[in-house]
Design a protein around this motif. Sequence first.
Motif, mmCIF file in Angstrom:
data_model
loop_
_atom_site.group_PDB
_atom_site.id
_atom_site.type_symbol
_atom_site.label_atom_id
_atom_site.label_comp_id
_atom_site.label_asym_id
_atom_site.label_seq_id
_atom_site.Cartn_x
_atom_site.Cartn_y
_atom_site.Cartn_z
ATOM 1 N N ALA A 1 -3.233 -3.117 7.102
ATOM 2 C CA ALA A 1 -3.728 -1.764 6.830
ATOM 3 C C ALA A 1 -2.793 -1.044 5.865
ATOM 4 N N ASP A 2 -3.389 -0.417 4.858
ATOM 5 C CA ASP A 2 -2.641 0.388 3.900
ATOM 6 C C ASP A 2 -3.175 1.820 3.967
ATOM 7 N N LEU A 3 -2.277 2.785 4.118
ATOM 8 C CA LEU A 3 -2.682 4.182 4.297
ATOM 9 C C LEU A 3 -3.052 4.802 2.953
ATOM 10 N N ASP A 4 -4.336 4.792 2.656
ATOM 11 C CA ASP A 4 -4.802 5.394 1.402
ATOM 12 C C ASP A 4 -4.421 6.875 1.340
ATOM 13 N N ASP A 5 -4.091 7.303 0.127
ATOM 14 C CA ASP A 5 -3.804 8.717 -0.157
ATOM 15 C C ASP A 5 -2.572 9.236 0.577
ATOM 16 N N PHE A 6 -1.700 8.335 1.004
ATOM 17 C CA PHE A 6 -0.486 8.801 1.682
ATOM 18 C C PHE A 6 0.409 9.594 0.731
ATOM 19 N N LYS A 7 0.430 9.189 -0.553
ATOM 20 C CA LYS A 7 1.243 9.916 -1.530
ATOM 21 C C LYS A 7 0.759 11.358 -1.654
ATOM 22 N N GLU A 8 -0.558 11.554 -1.609
ATOM 23 C CA GLU A 8 -1.104 12.903 -1.707
ATOM 24 C C GLU A 8 -0.721 13.753 -0.505
ATOM 25 N N ILE A 9 -0.655 13.117 0.656
ATOM 26 C CA ILE A 9 -0.231 13.850 1.859
ATOM 27 C C ILE A 9 1.199 14.356 1.674
ATOM 28 N N ASN A 10 2.053 13.506 1.148
ATOM 29 C CA ASN A 10 3.436 13.922 0.879
ATOM 30 C C ASN A 10 3.486 15.033 -0.171
ATOM 31 N N ASP A 11 2.703 14.852 -1.236
ATOM 32 C CA ASP A 11 2.746 15.822 -2.340
ATOM 33 C C ASP A 11 2.211 17.186 -1.918
ATOM 34 N N ILE A 12 1.136 17.198 -1.138
ATOM 35 C CA ILE A 12 0.489 18.459 -0.774
ATOM 36 C C ILE A 12 1.178 19.130 0.413
ATOM 37 N N HIS A 13 1.503 18.361 1.424
ATOM 38 C CA HIS A 13 2.015 18.934 2.678
ATOM 39 C C HIS A 13 3.533 18.793 2.840
ATOM 40 N N GLY A 14 4.155 17.985 1.997
ATOM 41 C CA GLY A 14 5.604 17.815 2.089
ATOM 42 C C GLY A 14 5.980 16.532 2.818
ATOM 43 N N HIS A 15 7.198 16.084 2.553
ATOM 44 C CA HIS A 15 7.653 14.814 3.125
ATOM 45 C C HIS A 15 7.804 14.875 4.647
ATOM 46 N N GLU A 16 8.123 16.039 5.179
ATOM 47 C CA GLU A 16 8.231 16.157 6.639
ATOM 48 C C GLU A 16 6.876 15.907 7.284
ATOM 49 N N ALA A 17 5.825 16.460 6.689
ATOM 50 C CA ALA A 17 4.473 16.215 7.192
ATOM 51 C C ALA A 17 4.110 14.742 7.032
ATOM 52 N N GLY A 18 4.566 14.144 5.913
ATOM 53 C CA GLY A 18 4.318 12.720 5.709
ATOM 54 C C GLY A 18 4.956 11.874 6.792
ATOM 55 N N ASP A 19 6.186 12.221 7.158
ATOM 56 C CA ASP A 19 6.860 11.497 8.242
ATOM 57 C C ASP A 19 6.132 11.699 9.569
ATOM 58 N N ASP A 20 5.699 12.940 9.822
ATOM 59 C CA ASP A 20 4.937 13.218 11.048
ATOM 60 C C ASP A 20 3.661 12.387 11.098
ATOM 61 N N PHE A 21 3.010 12.278 9.939
ATOM 62 C CA PHE A 21 1.769 11.512 9.848
ATOM 63 C C PHE A 21 2.022 10.045 10.173
ATOM 64 N N LEU A 22 3.078 9.473 9.614
ATOM 65 C CA LEU A 22 3.423 8.072 9.905
ATOM 66 C C LEU A 22 3.727 7.871 11.387
ATOM 67 N N CYS A 23 4.432 8.829 11.965
ATOM 68 C CA CYS A 23 4.744 8.741 13.402
ATOM 69 C C CYS A 23 3.470 8.793 14.234
ATOM 70 N N GLU A 24 2.537 9.640 13.836
ATOM 71 C CA GLU A 24 1.271 9.747 14.560
ATOM 72 C C GLU A 24 0.465 8.455 14.431
ATOM 73 N N ILE A 25 0.492 7.857 13.243
ATOM 74 C CA ILE A 25 -0.150 6.553 13.063
ATOM 75 C C ILE A 25 0.454 5.537 14.024
ATOM 76 N N GLY A 26 1.783 5.536 14.106
ATOM 77 C CA GLY A 26 2.465 4.610 15.013
ATOM 78 C C GLY A 26 2.074 4.842 16.462
ATOM 79 N N GLN A 27 1.989 6.094 16.880
ATOM 80 C CA GLN A 27 1.614 6.408 18.261
ATOM 81 C C GLN A 27 0.185 5.981 18.555
ATOM 82 N N ARG A 28 -0.707 6.183 17.593
ATOM 83 C CA ARG A 28 -2.089 5.769 17.806
ATOM 84 C C ARG A 28 -2.204 4.255 17.929
#
Length: 336
Positions: free
Chosen positions: A211-238
Motif C-alpha cells: 500500500a502506498d499512501l496517495d497524496d501524502f505529500k499534499e497532506i504535509n504541504d497543506i496541514h503541516g508535517h505534524e499532521a502528516g506524522d499524526d496521519f501516519l500514526c493513525e494509519i498504523g493504529q488502523r
Amino acid sequence: MSDNLIERISTALESEYTLEGLVRQLLEMLELVTNMESTYLTRIEPDGSFQHILFARNTRQMQIPEGLSVPWGDTLCKRALDEGKRYTSDVAKVWGDSQAAKALGITTYVSTPVTLADGSLYGTLCAASSEHRILTDRSEQVLQLFAQLIAQQIQNEQLLQQLQQANAALTTASYTDELTGLPNRRAVFEQLPKLFSQARDDARFVLLAFADLDDFKEINDIHGHEAGDDFLCEIGQRLQKGTRPDEIIGRVGGDEFIVAGFGPSNTDEAQHAAQAFKIRLSNLLTGEFQLHSSVINYAGPSIGVVAVNPAETDHDTALREADTAMYVEKAHRRGF
C-alpha cells in the motif's frame, strides 16, 4: 580456614551459575562449619514489610521452613541487627518474648546481613540450632565470607538481568518503526520468509498487499508535517486494529506499508481472497481521519495485492509483483 573448605568453595564458585545452586552448596558447608542443624538465606522486602526464607537446609529435628514469610519486625534477624548482637547460644534468655523462636525451638542463633554494593540490605544469612552451640571465630569468618559471596552472586544476576532487558529493548527498537510503532522494514523482511515457509508446508497461498499512501505529500504541504506524522500514526493504529493476529504488517518506507497473511489452498479461491483482502484494507484506510490539528477525508491509498503459491514464488518475487500491482492501481486511480 581448612584447605578442604577452600577447595569446596572454589568448586562451588566455578560450577554454580545460579543463586540457588550456589546458596544450597554454601548452606551445606555452613552447617558443617557451625555444627548447627539449620542454615538458611532470607530476603527482606524493600519496604521492610516481610522477611522470606528463600533457601533452607535442615538436617535434624529443628525445621526452618523454606518459603516461610513473616513480618520483618518480629524476626530475630531484625533484633540482631538493631541490637548489634548477631549471635547467642541462649535465645530464650536474650529474646525470650520471641514467639517465632519458641515455635521453631531455636536455642542457638547467628546471622549476618547480606548487603549489596549500593549499601541496601538484601537479606540475612543465618544458622540455628535447638541446642547450645558455640560459634568460633572461624565459623563467624566463614559466615561473613559466605554472605559476601552470596551478595556478589545476587549482583551478578541482577546485572545479567539488566543486560538482558536492555538487549531486549534494543532488539525491539531495531525492529520497530519509531513513529508508528509498527514493525519496520527489517522486521517485515525477516517475518515474510517464515510466513512463506509455513504456507508452503500447509499447502496454502500467501496474500500480500503493498500500500502506498496517495497524496501524502499534499497532506504535509497543506496541514503541516505534524499532521502528516499524526496521519501516519493513525494509519498504523488502523492496521494494528483491523488486521488479523497471524497477519504481518509493517511500515517499509515513508508512506509505504505491507500486509501479508495466509490465503486458501485452492487457486480460484485464492484470487477471490486476494480481492476481498484488497477491499478490506482499502475500507480500513479510507475515510475520515480525526487528527490532533485537523480532520482529513482521505480517499484511500493505492493497494496492490497478489495471491501467490509459495511453492512456486518466493517472497522477494511476490513483493515485486505486489509493488507492480500497486503502481498499476495508482495509474488507474489517476486516470492513466
